[in-house]
Design a protein around this motif. Structure first.
Motif: not given
Lengths: 349, 283, 227
Positions: C41, C45, C197
């Motif tokens: 990610g 994140a 995310e």
């Protein structure tokens, strides 16, 4: 609650406070009148220290040095026949001038180094006062300081000194408020957060730091001047390191960077100490009890307040008030700022 | 010249006690980030405890040793209060240590009263190279050097000591190893207590202590510690010696009332000189 | 995750807040025994927050973490104790366990033997990463969490270290959770992966599947993945 609710309400609170301040001295019992004077004097010193620590991010462990300088700078001319009222000018001006002069090299130091530097400065000042006997009366002290006055107008009683002191408190608070709200004041706030960021934004960091240092010394000098006239006797022993520490404690207990915090801190600490002395000196108490009791309880109050409200009383109260308001109104920028500042500042040292 | 050497010996002796107190400041600051203003209290309590034990008939050596152990335990308690809840900011902790120092006044006055005390240390003089000096000086310097070396071994060679060093080097990494940084902070306070107590039991025969002698001791120790930025033990130790010698010289050749002020001015000048050389001093 | 085996690490509906900011918002994740799992990610994140929470450094606001074994973390930036020697760094890794023998680590990274008396701060980044992995292994973990293995290292060194990790996984059955910004590397060596995310798991599944997913290709692999 101390946090601003609405401008009109705030004005009302200030008006009531002002009225109470004016009405109080004559009705207080005599021994509380001088206490009232001391709360005011300490609030003045603490206000400067709080400005220095809270807004400029600098620590001073030697603020009592400027209190002493102000006292001597006011008392020495008066003893030699100058009009005593002049002392209200010479006290703060000399203290501020000395602070500006030593501030240039001293404020190159930061954090703990500055704390040490200011502590060392105070010990050096005390030694100088004790040794310069011709000028200062040395270890024995300076006696026979005339009462504060101009011509036939003289302040003699504690009530009169209370009015002089609280007039000075008002002046100091107004100056502080204007400094905080001015453009340099906003720049100072940036200074407390990040010195390099402030410098990058074009703030003349070094000059501002020296100016705030001088201003805080000027406050201490003014309070010292009034102190000298009020007691009519000063000696190096009146200005121990513990007094500097007491100012630091008042600033921290009230809450750094909060103007009202200096008043609350000074009042709480002074009243606690006084109350303990009163209890300790009740007739039934054995001789050592006053000292033991006042040390123990003062220490416990200090420890408990700092562990429970690490950012100080006023910021904790404003934060609580802001939380309570959050449902109907968003917190004002000022309180949110104070809150954030207080938590940041707890890492000054 | 002989006079100079005598002042030097006296300065190194008192400087050694500053160095012990300073090392205590450094050990605690490195691990916990707290400037422990109760550092001078350990010395005062060490002196009083040794005094009581000696009066109770405990032999020299044992009495001082027990006193140092007790101050280590007191250091632990100070740490327990000063570190407070996890996440208490250092300024709050600092003021709490001030509070504890003041609290100790109440304890000392209650237990021992408010008059200064002292006891005999090693008596007699020792002549080294034509310079005669008090045996107690030699004891102090020896004890300080041995203690300092032992600490260096502890922090550098033992597993527990290395864990303490790890906490002062990188708290996050130390916690990832499973080291309990908070407990290590308490241990640091105990070590600081022992160091302060040792300084106290060594110093009391030379200069009587009373309940509020801690301020002077802490100021000297802090001055020495700050010399090494509060994090470098060797520099702090050297700072203690410089301070002690400077004070002894001022007192010997000029006036003893100026000793602390001039010594502090020298330290301050050195510090400002350092700051101007490498830019503003950042910790 | 292989069917039937009880997972080594299970994270359910984990929420972590820093003041008013929510860093993790209902994260579910599991690592099976002897599994190699990747967590990829973008910066910020919540990858490191997730590791720190599992490691017990950060307290969760809500959710549940079940760890059926020992976990050791190789932190981002290696975070060795720079003024200590390599060997002392390794030995401190064994704080939680009894056995402080460093031999097994030297067997794994023979290069460290000649560096054992050097100060950790004086080593190259690649050597430091070896020490950091070795230090974590000293804690005899069942699950090794590696935060940003590849950060700041030359590609060859990354490949060598990655091989070592795969080797460890194959030979001793140690589970590995690889937290990486370099998604290509992570998907190459791990069998399964999570994409995180803004504090939430956006995608998860076998590496093969994620590799061919258009979103992953666009966001993390810089266009079409070439086999």
């Amino acid at each position: 609650m101390i946090g601003p609710r609405a401008p009109s309400r705030r004005a009302l609170v200030v008006a009531v406070l002002a009225a109470a301040t004016l009405a109080l001295p004559p009705v207080l019992p005599p021994e509380w009148q001088s206490l009232y004077v001391f709360i005011g004097l300490y609030a003045i010193v603490t206000c400067g220290l709080s400005l220095l620590m809270g807004f400029a991010g600098q620590v001073s462990l030697g603020q009592a040095a400027f209190y002493a300088i102000g006292a001597y700078a006011a008392a020495i001319p008066a003893v030699h026949g100058a009009p005593p009222a002049l002392g209200l000018l010479t006290g703060p001006v000399v203290a501020a001038a000395i602070a500006a002069a030593i501030g240039v090299p001293l404020l190159r130091l930061r954090g703990h180094y500055l704390a040490f530097g200011t502590l060392a400065f105070q010990l050096i000042v005390l030694t100088f006062i004790a040794e310069a006997g011709d000028l200062t009366g040395g270890d024995i002290g300076l006696r026979g300081i005339p009462p504060l006055g101009l011509g036939s107008l003289q302040a003699v009683t504690p009530v009169q000194y209370a009015y002089v002191t609280w007039l000075a408190v008002t002046a100091v608070f107004l100056v502080t408020r204007n400094v905080v709200r001015s453009r340099p004041g906003r720049a100072l706030r940036a200074l407390a957060t990040s010195e390099s960021a402030a410098a990058a934004a074009g703030v003349p960091v070094a000059a501002y730091k020296v100016e705030v240092f001088a201003l805080s010394a000027g406050y201490a000098g003014l309070a010292g001047a009034i102190y000298a006239f009020f007691l009519s006797y000063i000696a190096p022993g009146s200005f121990p390191i513990l007094l500097s520490i007491q100012f630091l404690v008042m600033a921290a207990v009230g809450g750094l960077g909060a103007v009202w915090g200096s008043l609350v801190g000074a009042a709480v600490v002074t009243l606690v100490v006084q109350l303990l002395q009163e209890i300790g000196s009740l007739p039934a108490m054995p001789t050592q009890v006053p000292a033991v009791l006042s040390y123990a309880v003062y220490a416990l109050v200090l420890i408990v307040v700092m562990l429970l409200l690490p950012s100080g009383i006023v910021p904790a109260l404003t934060a609580r008030a802001a939380r309570r308001r959050r449902d109907d109104v968003a917190p004002t920028e000022a309180t949110a700022g104070d809150d954030a500042r207080a938590s940041r500042l707890s890492s000054v040292l | 010249m002989t006079l100079f050497l005598q002042y030097l010996a006296a300065g190194i002796a008192s400087g050694s006690t500053f160095a012990l107190v300073a090392t205590g400041f450094v050990v605690i600051y490195r691990v916990t980030g707290v400037i422990n203003f109760a550092q001078g209290v350990f010395a005062v309590l060490g002196g009083f405890l040794a005094y009581s034990l000696l009066h109770a008939g405990v032999a020299h050596g044992l009495a001082e040793g027990v006193a140092v152990l007790i101050t280590a335990a007191i250091g632990l308690v100070v740490g327990l209060v000063a570190l407070g809840r996890r996440g208490t900011p250092p300024l709050a902790s600092l003021i709490v240590t001030l509070g504890l120092a003041i609290f100790s006044y109440a304890v000392v006055i209650t237990v021992w009263g408010d008059l200064p005390i002292s006891y005999d240390g090693l008596s007699g003089l020792l002549a080294i190279g034509g310079v005669s000096m008090q045996r107690q000086y030699v004891l102090i310097v020896g004890a300080a050097v041995v203690t300092f070396l032992a600490l260096a071994l502890f922090f550098g060679r033992t597993y527990l000591g290395m864990a303490l060093t790890a906490c002062s080097s990188d708290q996050r990494a130390a916690r990832l190893m499973g080291i309990d940084v908070w407990r290590m902070g308490l241990l640091a306070f105990a070590v600081g207590g022992a160091l302060g107590g040792l300084a106290g039991v060594l110093l009391t025969p030379l200069q009587p202590v009373q309940f509020d002698s801690d301020v002077g001791i802490a100021v000297n120790g802090f001055a020495a510690a700050i010399f090494g930025g509060l994090v470098r033990p060797v520099t702090a130790f050297a700072g203690g010696l410089v301070l002690g010698v400077a004070e002894a010289m001022v007192a010997g050749y000029y006036r003893s009332s100026y000793e602390t002020a001039i010594a502090l001015a020298v330290m301050l000048a050195l510090m400002l000189w350092q700051a101007s050389r490498r830019g503003p001093t950042e910790e | 995750m292989p069917e039937g085996s009880e997972p080594l690490l299970e994270v359910h509906d984990l929420v972590v807040r820093y003041g008013a900011a929510t860093a993790l918002d209902g994260v579910d994740l599991a690592v099976g025994r002897a599994e190699m799992v990747a967590l990829v990610g973008p910066n910020g994140a919540g990858k490191t927050t997730l590791l720190d929470t599992v490691s017990g450094l950060v307290a969760p606001a809500a959710g549940r973490i079940e760890l059926r074994g020992r976990l050791a973390q190789v932190p981002e930036g290696r975070r060795l104790f720079p003024e200590m020697t390599v060997e002392d760094n390794l030995r401190l890794g064994a704080w939680r366990v009894r056995d402080r023998r460093v031999g097994p680590v030297y067997e794994l990274f023979p290069h460290l033997v000649e560096l054992r008396r050097r100060k950790a701060g004086s080593l190259s980044c690649g050597e430091q990463q070896m020490v950091a992995v070795g230090r974590a292994l000293m804690g005899q973990p069942d699950l090794l969490a590696v935060d940003e293995l590849s950060l700041g290292l030359a590609p060859q060194i990354v490949d060598t270290l990655a091989e070592h990790l795969q080797d460890l996984n194959r030979r001793s059955g140690m589970a590995i959770l690889l937290v990486e910004q370099n998604a290509r590397l992570a998907l190459d060596i791990c069998s399964r992966a999570y994409v995180i995310e803004a504090g939430r798991i956006a995608l998860s599944g076998p590496s093969e599947q994620l590799r061919s997913s258009p979103e992953v290709q666009a966001a993390y692999l810089g266009g079409a993945y070439e086999e």
